[in-house]
Design an enzyme around this catalytic site. Structure first.
Site, PDB file in Angstrom:
ATOM      1  N   TYR A   1      19.137   3.025  19.706  1.00 39.28           N
ATOM      2  CA  TYR A   1      20.203   3.346  18.750  1.00 39.28           C
ATOM      3  C   TYR A   1      21.490   3.734  19.475  1.00 39.28           C
ATOM      4  O   TYR A   1      21.464   4.483  20.444  1.00 39.28           O
ATOM      5  CB  TYR A   1      19.766   4.513  17.860  1.00 39.28           C
ATOM      6  CG  TYR A   1      18.616   4.179  16.936  1.00 39.28           C
ATOM      7  CD1 TYR A   1      18.738   3.182  15.974  1.00 39.28           C
ATOM      8  CD2 TYR A   1      17.420   4.866  17.031  1.00 39.28           C
ATOM      9  CE1 TYR A   1      17.675   2.891  15.125  1.00 39.28           C
ATOM     10  CE2 TYR A   1      16.363   4.579  16.184  1.00 39.28           C
ATOM     11  CZ  TYR A   1      16.496   3.593  15.231  1.00 39.28           C
ATOM     12  OH  TYR A   1      15.464   3.300  14.403  1.00 39.28           O
TER      13      TYR A   1
ATOM     14  N   MET B   1      12.525   8.320  16.772  1.00 39.42           N
ATOM     15  CA  MET B   1      11.519   9.178  16.138  1.00 39.42           C
ATOM     16  C   MET B   1      10.123   8.938  16.717  1.00 39.42           C
ATOM     17  O   MET B   1       9.353   9.873  16.924  1.00 39.42           O
ATOM     18  CB  MET B   1      11.494   8.945  14.625  1.00 39.42           C
ATOM     19  CG  MET B   1      10.723  10.004  13.873  1.00 39.42           C
ATOM     20  SD  MET B   1      10.647   9.703  12.106  1.00 39.42           S
ATOM     21  CE  MET B   1      12.357   9.846  11.632  1.00 39.42           C
TER      22      MET B   1
ATOM     23  N   LYS C   1       0.817  33.170  18.074  1.00 41.23           N
ATOM     24  CA  LYS C   1       1.556  32.667  16.903  1.00 41.23           C
ATOM     25  C   LYS C   1       1.916  31.193  17.104  1.00 41.23           C
ATOM     26  O   LYS C   1       1.892  30.690  18.233  1.00 41.23           O
ATOM     27  CB  LYS C   1       2.828  33.496  16.699  1.00 41.23           C
ATOM     28  CG  LYS C   1       3.807  33.441  17.872  1.00 41.23           C
ATOM     29  CD  LYS C   1       4.913  34.493  17.744  1.00 41.23           C
ATOM     30  CE  LYS C   1       5.864  34.425  18.929  1.00 41.23           C
ATOM     31  NZ  LYS C   1       6.808  35.561  18.943  1.00 41.23           N
TER      32      LYS C   1
ATOM     33  N   ARG D   1      16.388  42.423  14.698  1.00 41.08           N
ATOM     34  CA  ARG D   1      15.640  41.450  13.901  1.00 41.08           C
ATOM     35  C   ARG D   1      14.847  42.175  12.825  1.00 41.08           C
ATOM     36  O   ARG D   1      15.171  42.097  11.654  1.00 41.08           O
ATOM     37  CB  ARG D   1      14.736  40.613  14.823  1.00 41.08           C
ATOM     38  CG  ARG D   1      14.022  39.491  14.142  1.00 41.08           C
ATOM     39  CD  ARG D   1      13.367  38.525  15.121  1.00 41.08           C
ATOM     40  NE  ARG D   1      12.276  39.115  15.891  1.00 41.08           N
ATOM     41  CZ  ARG D   1      11.491  38.416  16.714  1.00 41.08           C
ATOM     42  NH1 ARG D   1      11.679  37.119  16.868  1.00 41.08           N
ATOM     43  NH2 ARG D   1      10.517  39.014  17.386  1.00 41.08           N
TER      44      ARG D   1
HETATM   45  C1  LIG Z   1       6.751  36.116  20.221  1.00 36.50           C
HETATM   46  C2  LIG Z   1       6.644  37.581  20.485  1.00 36.50           C
HETATM   47  C3  LIG Z   1       6.097  38.043  21.704  1.00 36.50           C
HETATM   48  C4  LIG Z   1       5.692  37.125  22.825  1.00 36.50           C
HETATM   49  O1  LIG Z   1       6.806  36.711  23.584  1.00 36.50           O
HETATM   50  P1  LIG Z   1       6.582  35.930  24.957  1.00 36.50           P
HETATM   51  O2  LIG Z   1       7.952  35.775  25.519  1.00 36.50           O
HETATM   52  O3  LIG Z   1       5.982  34.610  24.607  1.00 36.50           O
HETATM   53  O4  LIG Z   1       5.674  36.746  25.784  1.00 36.50           O
HETATM   54  C5  LIG Z   1       5.915  39.412  21.846  1.00 36.50           C
HETATM   55  N1  LIG Z   1       6.266  40.269  20.864  1.00 36.50           N
HETATM   56  C6  LIG Z   1       6.824  39.874  19.702  1.00 36.50           C
HETATM   57  C7  LIG Z   1       7.181  40.872  18.666  1.00 36.50           C
HETATM   58  C8  LIG Z   1       7.040  38.508  19.490  1.00 36.50           C
HETATM   59  O5  LIG Z   1       7.608  38.111  18.331  1.00 36.50           O
END
Ligand SMILES: *Cc1c(COP(=O)(O)O)cnc(C)c1O
Length: 357
Positions: free
Chosen positions: A252, A300, A38, A128
């Site tokens: 800054y 930036m 992801k 979640r």
């Molecule tokens: C992001 C995610 C993972 C991976 O987590 P890591 O700590 O990067 O291994 C696994 N399962 C779910 C549902 C996630 O959202």
């Protein structure tokens, strides 16, 4: 984004990603592996990373339908699980692009289209997404009634496995075991993320583990495992080097003033590229074989480095992150965040280079 003349680039060593997966596999012997790619594989490039590991993992996973489509467009053939929530406007895409959905709410059974494959998600303590364990009989009924959909797996997610010794992680595992006792015909059960796989060898890792950060060479949490190899190094060059006098202030809000006459380098990378502003006056970067302090507020597009008496040439290579410079654990510790956020902060303005080593 077009990157014809990038100010900085990340070098990703694909071979180390393969080796990390191999080592994680050894820790969880016999388990299948799902690679989490992801957020553009935590900015390592989802298609490139997936191509590298497609033959040594069993599944891939992404957060969104769009990310799944990107992998299919890039030629990836492995099964892809989408963690996110299905909606009417993307339901057809699961079929078109052969993506496996996650059902985490009763309404999803009616949203998905005939023939869609899915995994069930139970919330055992993450708070979640997912069904409550108390819904398991009702969910089982829905899975049985909805024969137009294909149930291929069931999973849950740890909230506290990033570091060892969490009693709550054990509690979540027990809750999940109670849930799956009602789904014994489901062929694929998974729960462990990187943290659970590396920090909890004694846990039941069921049929498959999920790793995102681990395959990229970092453990989650504060426990550094040196058997993992970070795959990413971030480099730039000094675009200006000039003398600076004692007492002169930099950037800054003038948060830094020069302690001794010397030299100052300007590096064309800032928070617009993913260097957190919260690391201002804390970060150290590598030039030659020496670490130098970043000084003044990160801006930036630039940050500045105090060189003391060393007058380096303009164009000198600067390593920001990885290799012999600070790694993402150091950035996360000093920036008050986690490694995941440090990596995903790297923006598309930063070019990517790949090698096989
Ligand atoms: C992001 C995610 C993972 C991976 O987590 P890591 O700590 O990067 O291994 C696994 N399962 C779910 C549902 C996630 O959202």
């Amino acid at each position: 984004m077009k990157n014809s003349f990038p100010n900085s680039f990340v070098h990703i060593q694909l071979g180390s990603i393969s080796r990390n997966i191999q080592k994680i596999k050894e820790r969880v012997k016999g388990r299948k592996v799902l690679a989490v790619v992801k957020c553009d594989a935590y900015r390592h490039g989802a298609v490139q990373v997936s191509k590298q590991i497609e033959n040594v993992v069993d599944w891939l996973a992404v957060a969104t339908v769009d990310e799944g489509i990107e992998l299919r467009m890039g030629g990836i053939k492995k099964p892809i699980l989408v963690f996110g929530v299905p909606a009417y406007d993307n339901a057809a895409a699961y079929i078109t692009h052969n993506l496996t959905a996650t059902i985490s709410h009763v309404s999803h059974f009616s949203i998905l289209m005939d023939g869609t494959s899915y995994h069930l998600n139970f919330d055992t303590g993450m708070g979640r997404l997912g069904f409550s364990p108390s819904q398991r009989r009702e969910v089982r009924e829905l899975a049985v009634v909805n024969q137009r959909l294909l149930c291929r797996g069931i999973y849950s997610h740890y909230a506290t496995a990033d570091d060892p010794g969490s009693a709550f992680a054990g509690e979540q595992q027990s809750r999940f075991k109670a849930v799956i006792s009602d789904f014994s015909e489901i062929p694929l059960v998974h729960m462990s993320n990187t943290g659970a796989s590396t920090n909890y060898p004694e846990f039941d890792h069921f049929h498959m583990i999920r790793t995102g950060l681990g395959m990229l060479g970092y453990n989650s949490g504060h426990t550094r495992h040196n058997w993992l190899e970070p795959a990413l190094t971030w480099k730039s060059t000094a675009v200006q080097v000039r003398p600076i006098e004692k007492g002169n202030v930099v950037s800054y809000s003038s948060t830094w003033s020069c302690p001794e006459d010397g030299y100052l380098a300007t590096i064309p990378v800032g928070y617009g590229d993913g260097v957190p502003r919260s690391l201002s006056n804390k970060l150290k970067v590598l030039i030659g074989d020496k670490l130098y302090p970043q000084v003044g507020n990160v801006t930036m597009d630039y940050f500045m480095v105090y060189l003391g008496a060393d007058k380096i040439p303009v164009g000198s290579e600067v390593t920001l992150l990885g290799d012999k410079a600070w790694n993402a654990y150091d950035w996360a510790e000093k920036g008050g965040t986690n490694v995941h956020e440090i990596l995903t902060n790297i923006t598309p303005r930063v070019a990517k280079k790949y090698t096989q080593e």
